[in-house]
Design an enzyme around this catalytic site. Structure first.
Site, PDB file in Angstrom:
ATOM      1  N   ASP A  34       0.849  -1.194   0.000  1.00 53.81           N
ATOM      2  CA  ASP A  34       0.000   0.000   0.000  1.00 53.81           C
ATOM      3  C   ASP A  34       0.884   1.243   0.000  1.00 53.81           C
ATOM      4  O   ASP A  34       1.700   1.429   0.910  1.00 53.81           O
ATOM      5  CB  ASP A  34      -0.893   0.025   1.245  1.00 53.81           C
ATOM      6  CG  ASP A  34      -1.984  -1.027   1.184  1.00 53.81           C
ATOM      7  OD1 ASP A  34      -2.775  -1.004   0.224  1.00 53.81           O
ATOM      8  OD2 ASP A  34      -2.049  -1.867   2.096  1.00 53.81           O
ATOM      9  N   ASP A 175      -9.843  -6.847   0.039  1.00 60.00           N
ATOM     10  CA  ASP A 175      -8.939  -6.081   0.891  1.00 60.00           C
ATOM     11  C   ASP A 175      -9.749  -5.481   2.032  1.00 60.00           C
ATOM     12  O   ASP A 175     -10.648  -4.672   1.809  1.00 60.00           O
ATOM     13  CB  ASP A 175      -8.280  -4.971   0.070  1.00 60.00           C
ATOM     14  CG  ASP A 175      -7.188  -4.232   0.833  1.00 60.00           C
ATOM     15  OD1 ASP A 175      -6.961  -4.545   2.014  1.00 60.00           O
ATOM     16  OD2 ASP A 175      -6.568  -3.333   0.234  1.00 60.00           O
TER      17      ASP A 175
END
Length: 222
Positions: A34, A175
């Site tokens: 990320d 996610d």
């Protein structure tokens, strides 16, 4: 379709990173990175230098999830770093999407789309056939450890049905809030890739934590 595991590297213990990566490398199918700019989401996360160091260590797939206002600026850098996937939010690329797709395909990088909880499939309709992976976020982007938004589970099934309806072959990834309360719902609604984060790393024995998750999903499958 086989089920895969991606490991969220923003959740690692950085004081024990060397030891943890040795275990992660044994178990994970993908490294999920990320990268946040503090603007698109109110948080900062991993860096391009982290990807560079990780790439030198592993041949496994690296997926760069760009939570950034202007991600196109960094596509060339990510290509140099030899990531395998670049996953992007539709609203951040709507002006440049076909140029980005062309660049990624020419450089053999897979194109991922990330749908936040309020984002639907209509926004990707005209380039749906170029998508290699759709990530359904079951929490708001930006922070690990959030509770699942129940409505987002319906979206997993919607994406699964969309794939069948349009005869597409993208992977479906989830996610957010991947844990023992949600794994079964995620699995049964069509998830191919589970991103493991807070639940995985909260256990002291990381190796056993992976095994517990794999065994649990194996029992769901049976």
């Amino acid at each position: 379709m086989m089920k895969y595991f991606a490991t969220s590297m923003m959740c690692v213990d950085y004081f024990n990173l060397k030891d943890q990566i040795k275990i992660i490398e044994k178990h994970t199918d993908y490294y999920h990175i990320d990268i946040m700019d503090g603007h698109f989401v109110p948080n900062l996360a991993l860096s391009f230098d982290f990807i560079k160091q990780l790439r030198a260590y592993t041949n496994k797939a690296i997926d760069a999830h760009l939570m950034m206002t202007d991600p196109e600026k960094f596509i060339d850098l990510l290509m140099e770093l030899k990531v395998d996937y670049i996953s992007l939010h539709p609203k951040t690329i709507e002006k440049d999407v076909f140029r980005i797709i062309k660049k990624l395909k020419e450089n053999h990088i897979k194109f991922g789309i990330v749908l936040s909880p309020s984002m639907g499939l209509d926004d990707i309709y005209y380039y749906r056939h170029h998508v290699d992976k759709i990530t359904v976020m079951t929490v708001e982007p930006g922070f690990a450890g959030q509770k699942v938004i129940p409505e987002a589970i319906d979206k997993i099934k919607e994406v699964f049905e969309y794939r069948k309806q349009h005869q597409l072959d993208f992977l479906i990834e989830v996610d957010g809030s991947n844990n023992f309360e949600t794994f079964e719902d995620y699995y049964k609604n069509g998830t191919d890739i589970f991103i493991l984060g807070s639940t995985l790393f909260k256990e002291e024995d990381l190796n056993q934590s992976y095994q517990n998750i794999k065994d649990y999903i194996g029992r769901i499958h049976d």
